[in-house]
Design an enzyme around this catalytic site. Structure first.
Site, PDB file in Angstrom:
ATOM      1  N   LYS A 175      41.777  43.763  52.547  1.00 55.06           N
ATOM      2  CA  LYS A 175      42.729  42.958  52.051  1.00 55.06           C
ATOM      3  C   LYS A 175      42.939  42.045  50.632  1.00 55.06           C
ATOM      4  O   LYS A 175      41.649  41.578  50.183  1.00 55.06           O
ATOM      5  CB  LYS A 175      42.413  41.930  53.329  1.00 55.06           C
ATOM      6  CG  LYS A 175      42.579  40.558  53.280  1.00 55.06           C
ATOM      7  CD  LYS A 175      42.111  39.177  52.885  1.00 55.06           C
ATOM      8  CE  LYS A 175      43.583  38.143  52.944  1.00 55.06           C
ATOM      9  NZ  LYS A 175      44.441  38.062  51.999  1.00 55.06           N
ATOM     10  N   CYS A 284      35.969  33.778  37.064  1.00 58.76           N
ATOM     11  CA  CYS A 284      34.765  33.518  38.061  1.00 58.76           C
ATOM     12  C   CYS A 284      33.453  33.166  36.143  1.00 58.76           C
ATOM     13  O   CYS A 284      32.813  32.437  36.582  1.00 58.76           O
ATOM     14  CB  CYS A 284      34.159  34.597  38.849  1.00 58.76           C
ATOM     15  SG  CYS A 284      34.226  36.226  37.981  1.00 58.76           S
ATOM     16  N   GLU A 385      34.641  23.550  39.257  1.00 57.23           N
ATOM     17  CA  GLU A 385      34.894  25.038  38.099  1.00 57.23           C
ATOM     18  C   GLU A 385      36.683  24.500  38.396  1.00 57.23           C
ATOM     19  O   GLU A 385      37.559  24.018  39.192  1.00 57.23           O
ATOM     20  CB  GLU A 385      34.593  26.183  39.373  1.00 57.23           C
ATOM     21  CG  GLU A 385      34.937  27.942  38.752  1.00 57.23           C
ATOM     22  CD  GLU A 385      34.986  28.484  39.651  1.00 57.23           C
ATOM     23  OE1 GLU A 385      35.428  28.667  40.725  1.00 57.23           O
ATOM     24  OE2 GLU A 385      35.124  29.760  39.109  1.00 57.23           O
TER      25      GLU A 385
HETATM   26  P1  NAD Z   1      40.129  32.392  47.705  1.00 58.01           P
HETATM   27  O1  NAD Z   1      38.769  31.851  48.361  1.00 58.01           O
HETATM   28  O2  NAD Z   1      40.797  31.929  47.981  1.00 58.01           O
HETATM   29  O3  NAD Z   1      40.588  33.623  47.990  1.00 58.01           O
HETATM   30  C1  NAD Z   1      39.829  34.927  48.164  1.00 58.01           C
HETATM   31  C2  NAD Z   1      40.098  35.958  48.501  1.00 58.01           C
HETATM   32  O4  NAD Z   1      39.833  34.870  50.318  1.00 58.01           O
HETATM   33  C3  NAD Z   1      41.802  35.472  49.677  1.00 58.01           C
HETATM   34  O5  NAD Z   1      41.834  37.335  49.134  1.00 58.01           O
HETATM   35  C4  NAD Z   1      41.840  34.687  50.085  1.00 58.01           C
HETATM   36  O6  NAD Z   1      42.958  35.053  51.288  1.00 58.01           O
HETATM   37  C5  NAD Z   1      40.403  35.070  51.266  1.00 58.01           C
HETATM   38  N1  NAD Z   1      40.276  34.147  51.666  1.00 58.01           N
HETATM   39  C6  NAD Z   1      40.542  33.235  51.516  1.00 58.01           C
HETATM   40  N2  NAD Z   1      39.866  31.791  53.206  1.00 58.01           N
HETATM   41  C7  NAD Z   1      39.357  33.168  53.818  1.00 58.01           C
HETATM   42  C8  NAD Z   1      38.677  33.136  55.106  1.00 58.01           C
HETATM   43  N3  NAD Z   1      38.948  31.696  55.669  1.00 58.01           N
HETATM   44  N4  NAD Z   1      38.353  34.221  55.691  1.00 58.01           N
HETATM   45  C9  NAD Z   1      38.292  35.189  55.077  1.00 58.01           C
HETATM   46  N5  NAD Z   1      39.597  35.959  53.768  1.00 58.01           N
HETATM   47  C10 NAD Z   1      39.593  34.403  52.983  1.00 58.01           C
HETATM   48  O7  NAD Z   1      39.308  32.194  45.868  1.00 58.01           O
HETATM   49  P2  NAD Z   1      40.829  32.671  44.752  1.00 58.01           P
HETATM   50  O8  NAD Z   1      40.875  31.259  44.466  1.00 58.01           O
HETATM   51  O9  NAD Z   1      41.828  33.923  45.544  1.00 58.01           O
HETATM   52  O10 NAD Z   1      39.899  33.241  44.286  1.00 58.01           O
HETATM   53  C11 NAD Z   1      39.346  32.407  42.971  1.00 58.01           C
HETATM   54  C12 NAD Z   1      37.835  32.189  42.757  1.00 58.01           C
HETATM   55  O11 NAD Z   1      37.523  33.640  43.132  1.00 58.01           O
HETATM   56  C13 NAD Z   1      37.576  31.954  41.886  1.00 58.01           C
HETATM   57  O12 NAD Z   1      36.580  30.273  42.903  1.00 58.01           O
HETATM   58  C14 NAD Z   1      36.630  32.945  41.470  1.00 58.01           C
HETATM   59  O13 NAD Z   1      35.551  31.570  40.818  1.00 58.01           O
HETATM   60  C15 NAD Z   1      36.302  33.550  42.340  1.00 58.01           C
HETATM   61  N6  NAD Z   1      35.366  34.718  41.637  1.00 58.01           N
HETATM   62  C16 NAD Z   1      33.777  34.640  41.419  1.00 58.01           C
HETATM   63  C17 NAD Z   1      34.139  36.523  40.988  1.00 58.01           C
HETATM   64  C18 NAD Z   1      32.661  36.874  40.517  1.00 58.01           C
HETATM   65  O14 NAD Z   1      32.668  38.283  40.626  1.00 58.01           O
HETATM   66  N7  NAD Z   1      30.992  36.542  41.138  1.00 58.01           N
HETATM   67  C19 NAD Z   1      35.249  37.159  40.069  1.00 58.01           C
HETATM   68  C20 NAD Z   1      36.442  36.464  40.496  1.00 58.01           C
HETATM   69  C21 NAD Z   1      36.837  35.331  40.939  1.00 58.01           C
END
Ligand code: NAD
Length: 492
Positions: A175, A284, A385
């Site tokens: 996904k 991240c 963040e």
């Molecule tokens: P997000 O949490 O909004 O979304 C991430 C994914 O989760 C998307 O595919 C989204 O559709 C899905 N999603 C959202 N709500 C969900 C739910 N209730 N159930 C299941 N899936 C759901 O994050 P984003 O804005 O896409 O990404 C940015 C964030 O990701 C930042 O906080 C960043 O730090 C983090 N990040 C972490 C790493 C790491 O390795 N630690 C790497 C890259 C990004």
């Protein structure tokens, strides 16, 4: 406009209700692609296809060596299409073509590495403590793995999950983020072309609530591998807990990049720039808290400002561009919001602090590289963040104080240390509450090196040998080889 489809089992198809959503290029605001808006029914179909492929058919009966070869072929297919994949990423998230191309050219390594590992996962024969009993343990795949990824490095972060999951013999339902589906769709196509059996790699595109939630809750999903925000991770963890699924969470960060007074300042300035401004701060592991020793603080800040004031913002496809747009409208708003918060909190702005008005950036989501000084660690700009090109510079006087500030955070993803003192290089990393620490470097990742966070930055590790065990479960087998012989000790 490009039209994309989802792969479910052997089919390429649209959403069950026929709906789609648009993908917008953050550089020019153009709608460039239409993507199926998947539903809970699509999730169900994809999970069932993945489950069927896990239980029976070619994937289920392949030897581990054959599976390894299949992964090698996926790696080769990515290598052959690296440029195309990079272009899709740039159109979706506006990151620099130069960075995305490097990322895509590096990506096959995950499939070569985990492909090589597939037939080296071995169990044990136990010198058992009950006479006459033969015991061995073996590692078995879990079943259907759901991979959920964000938009900042869409395919890379999916592959960190998919490669070890497939090497271990699982099947996957991918996904991608609703902001960046294209590269994962092409990846599913490449898997098909590489001869991966139907049902092993499925993809359902769409939104977190409509696709992510039913996927995490689905009873036939055995394992959820999530990368995203802290809030998203909390939802996923709670949702998965209801059906006792194994979960890994790679979440946000507020990583401290510490510059000691004995650092090589040329290197440290470049390191600070890489840490926070590469990928327009949307990383991240971004070094968003820059801790600088008071004796070099003013000179360091001056050098940083001088370096950043000349960077070129513009078309991410152009090799002349140093920094691209932020990727999404919500991310633009969030970044500008935190700039306001920092100003109100009393942080002093020394560079940027607003949306770009430079020629050529008018249609895009551009924010000027932004540097705040006089930041205290209890300010929101130091604790929350931003995920944009905004750095909070914090002054410190002693090593103890630097470590205390670095650890005074809900997050614990990464940290940087700049020093020429061997004792510091050897002792400070151990004291930092972070999953990765770089000394005189920043933002290095590898398929060989475990990656993940502590505290609110997540649970579990990706990459490295042990990541494959995140997708395996040990099974204990006890054999009584002597028919007719009673085992009076069966219970203990
Ligand atoms: P997000 O949490 O909004 O979304 C991430 C994914 O989760 C998307 O595919 C989204 O559709 C899905 N999603 C959202 N709500 C969900 C739910 N209730 N159930 C299941 N899936 C759901 O994050 P984003 O804005 O896409 O990404 C940015 C964030 O990701 C930042 O906080 C960043 O730090 C983090 N990040 C972490 C790493 C790491 O390795 N630690 C790497 C890259 C990004």
């Amino acid at each position: 406009m490009e039209q994309f489809k989802m792969r479910i089992g052997s089919e390429w198809r649209g959403a069950s209700n026929g709906r789609t959503f648009e993908s917008i290029n953050p550089y020019n605001g153009e709608v460039w692609a239409e993507v199926p808006r998947g539903t809970a029914d699509d999730v169900d179909a994809a999970v069932r296809a993945a489950h069927a492929a896990f239980r029976s058919g070619p994937w289920a009966t392949m030897t581990a060596s054959q599976r390894g070869m299949a992964l090698h072929k996926i790696g080769d297919a990515i290598a052959a299409h690296a440029e195309e994949l990079a272009d899709l990423e740039v159109k979706d998230n506006g990151k620099l073509k130069a960075e995305m191309l490097k990322q895509m050219q590096y990506l096959p390594q995950w499939f070569y590495y985990y492909g090589g590992l597939a037939d080296k996962i071995q169990g044990d024969v136990t010198p058992f403590d009950k006479a006459g009993i033969f015991h061995y343990s073996t590692f078995e795949p879990l079943g259907v793995v759901a991979t959920i990824a964000p938009w900042n490095s869409p395919l890379l972060l999916a592959v960190w999950k998919i490669a070890p999951a497939l090497a271990a013999g699982n099947t996957v339902v991918i996904k991608p983020s609703e902001f960046s589906s294209a590269s994962s769709i092409l990846f599913a196509k490449l898997c098909e072309e590489a001869g991966v059996p139907d049902g092993v790699v499925n993809i359902v595109t769409g939104f977190g609530k409509e696709v992510g939630e039913p996927l995490v809750a689905h009873p036939l999903v055995a394992r959820v591998a999530f990368t995203g925000s802290e809030g998203g991770g909390r939802h996923v963890y709670e949702n998965a807990a209801r059906s006792f699924k194994r979960v890994s969470l790679e979440l946000g960060g507020k990583s401290a990049n510490i510059v000691f007074e004995d650092a090589n300042l040329d290197d440290a300035v470049k390191g600070a720039v890489t840490a926070i401004f590469s990928a327009t701060g949307q990383s991240c592991m971004a070094g968003s808290r820059l801790l600088v020793h008071s004796s070099i603080h003013d000179e360091f800040v001056e050098r940083l400002v001088n370096f950043m004031k000349d960077v070129r913002l513009g078309d991410p496809m152009s090799p002349d561009t140093n920094m691209g747009p932020v990727s999404t409208q919500p991310q633009l708003e969030k970044t500008l919001y935190y700039i306001d918060v920092a100003k109100q909190e009393g942080a002093r702005l020394v560079l940027g602090g607003h949306r770009s008005t430079r020629p050529g950036t008018e249609k895009g989501l551009f924010v000027e590289p932004t540097i705040f000084v006089d930041v205290r660690n209890d300010m929101r700009i130091a604790q929350e963040e931003v995920f944009g090109p905004v750095v909070a510079v914090i002054k410190f006087d002693t090593e103890e104080e630097a470590i205390a500030i670095a650890n005074d955070s809900n997050y614990g993803l990464a940290a940087g240390v700049w020093t020429r003192d061997l004792r510091r290089a050897m002792t400070v990393p151990k004291r930092l509450e972070a999953g990765s620490v770089w000394v005189n470097a920043y933002r290095l990742v590898s398929y060989l090196a475990p990656f993940g966070g502590v505290k609110a930055s997540g649970i579990g590790r990706e990459n490295g040998i042990r990541a494959v065990y995140e997708y395996l479960e040990a099974k204990s087998v006890f054999i009584n080889p002597t028919p007719g012989v009673d085992n009076p000790f069966v219970l203990v």
